[in-house]
Design a protein around this motif. Sequence first.
Motif, PDB file in Angstrom:
ATOM      1  N   ILE A 184      79.754   6.224  89.241  1.00  0.00           N
ATOM      2  CA  ILE A 184      78.561   5.528  88.752  1.00  0.00           C
ATOM      3  C   ILE A 184      77.492   5.512  89.836  1.00  0.00           C
ATOM      4  O   ILE A 184      76.310   5.628  89.537  1.00  0.00           O
ATOM      5  CB  ILE A 184      78.894   4.105  88.246  1.00  0.00           C
ATOM      6  N   GLY A 185      77.903   5.400  91.093  1.00  0.00           N
ATOM      7  CA  GLY A 185      76.945   5.422  92.191  1.00  0.00           C
ATOM      8  C   GLY A 185      76.191   6.733  92.262  1.00  0.00           C
ATOM      9  O   GLY A 185      74.979   6.762  92.451  1.00  0.00           O
ATOM     10  N   SER A 186      76.915   7.830  92.082  1.00  0.00           N
ATOM     11  CA  SER A 186      76.234   9.127  92.097  1.00  0.00           C
ATOM     12  C   SER A 186      75.401   9.317  90.838  1.00  0.00           C
ATOM     13  O   SER A 186      74.354   9.958  90.874  1.00  0.00           O
ATOM     14  CB  SER A 186      77.249  10.269  92.250  1.00  0.00           C
ATOM     15  N   SER A 187      75.847   8.729  89.718  1.00  0.00           N
ATOM     16  CA  SER A 187      75.067   8.806  88.485  1.00  0.00           C
ATOM     17  C   SER A 187      73.748   8.061  88.630  1.00  0.00           C
ATOM     18  O   SER A 187      72.729   8.480  88.087  1.00  0.00           O
ATOM     19  CB  SER A 187      75.846   8.214  87.308  1.00  0.00           C
ATOM     20  N   ILE A 188      73.777   6.957  89.348  1.00  0.00           N
ATOM     21  CA  ILE A 188      72.562   6.172  89.561  1.00  0.00           C
ATOM     22  C   ILE A 188      71.539   6.991  90.341  1.00  0.00           C
ATOM     23  O   ILE A 188      70.351   6.960  90.044  1.00  0.00           O
ATOM     24  CB  ILE A 188      72.885   4.851  90.304  1.00  0.00           C
ATOM     25  N   VAL A 189      72.019   7.739  91.309  1.00  0.00           N
ATOM     26  CA  VAL A 189      71.123   8.540  92.135  1.00  0.00           C
ATOM     27  C   VAL A 189      70.526   9.699  91.346  1.00  0.00           C
ATOM     28  O   VAL A 189      69.348  10.010  91.474  1.00  0.00           O
ATOM     29  CB  VAL A 189      71.876   9.063  93.389  1.00  0.00           C
ATOM     30  N   THR A 190      71.337  10.323  90.503  1.00  0.00           N
ATOM     31  CA  THR A 190      70.880  11.530  89.811  1.00  0.00           C
ATOM     32  C   THR A 190      70.289  11.263  88.431  1.00  0.00           C
ATOM     33  O   THR A 190      69.525  12.075  87.930  1.00  0.00           O
ATOM     34  CB  THR A 190      72.046  12.530  89.658  1.00  0.00           C
ATOM     35  N   ASP A 191      70.636  10.155  87.810  1.00  0.00           N
ATOM     36  CA  ASP A 191      70.201   9.885  86.433  1.00  0.00           C
ATOM     37  C   ASP A 191      69.327   8.630  86.413  1.00  0.00           C
ATOM     38  O   ASP A 191      69.808   7.518  86.599  1.00  0.00           O
ATOM     39  CB  ASP A 191      71.426   9.699  85.540  1.00  0.00           C
ATOM     40  N   VAL A 192      68.048   8.813  86.162  1.00  0.00           N
ATOM     41  CA  VAL A 192      67.098   7.697  86.160  1.00  0.00           C
ATOM     42  C   VAL A 192      67.436   6.700  85.052  1.00  0.00           C
ATOM     43  O   VAL A 192      67.349   5.484  85.250  1.00  0.00           O
ATOM     44  CB  VAL A 192      65.651   8.223  85.994  1.00  0.00           C
ATOM     45  N   ASP A 193      67.861   7.199  83.886  1.00  0.00           N
ATOM     46  CA  ASP A 193      68.228   6.309  82.782  1.00  0.00           C
ATOM     47  C   ASP A 193      69.428   5.432  83.154  1.00  0.00           C
ATOM     48  O   ASP A 193      69.465   4.253  82.835  1.00  0.00           O
ATOM     49  CB  ASP A 193      68.547   7.109  81.514  1.00  0.00           C
ATOM     50  N   MET A 194      70.400   6.031  83.840  1.00  0.00           N
ATOM     51  CA  MET A 194      71.580   5.259  84.263  1.00  0.00           C
ATOM     52  C   MET A 194      71.166   4.194  85.271  1.00  0.00           C
ATOM     53  O   MET A 194      71.617   3.053  85.197  1.00  0.00           O
ATOM     54  CB  MET A 194      72.630   6.181  84.876  1.00  0.00           C
TER      55      MET A 194
END
Length: 85
Positions: free
Chosen positions: A24-34
């Motif tokens: 989820i941490g990496s998703s936050i960095v790469t996905d603005v919606d997340m």
Amino acid sequence: MRTSLIELQQIEDHLFGKDSTSLIGSSIVTDVDMAERVMWQKEAYAMVHRYGRNKLRDELEAIHNKLFTESRYARFRRQVMRLFW
């Protein structure tokens, strides 16, 4: 579980430090919606926390008013006041 519920669980795990992986941490960095969903979930928890604190404060104030204004609690009031004098 539905995808949205799984995602919500992952966000909660991240916010409460239970996230053993950094997916989820990496998703936050790469996905603005997340990142936005995480931000709103964090804000929702903050609002619930504030509501709970305010509710508790109101309940304690009601107890205080009852104990220190009603005549049937006069003896209790004197005993408490004696502790501080």
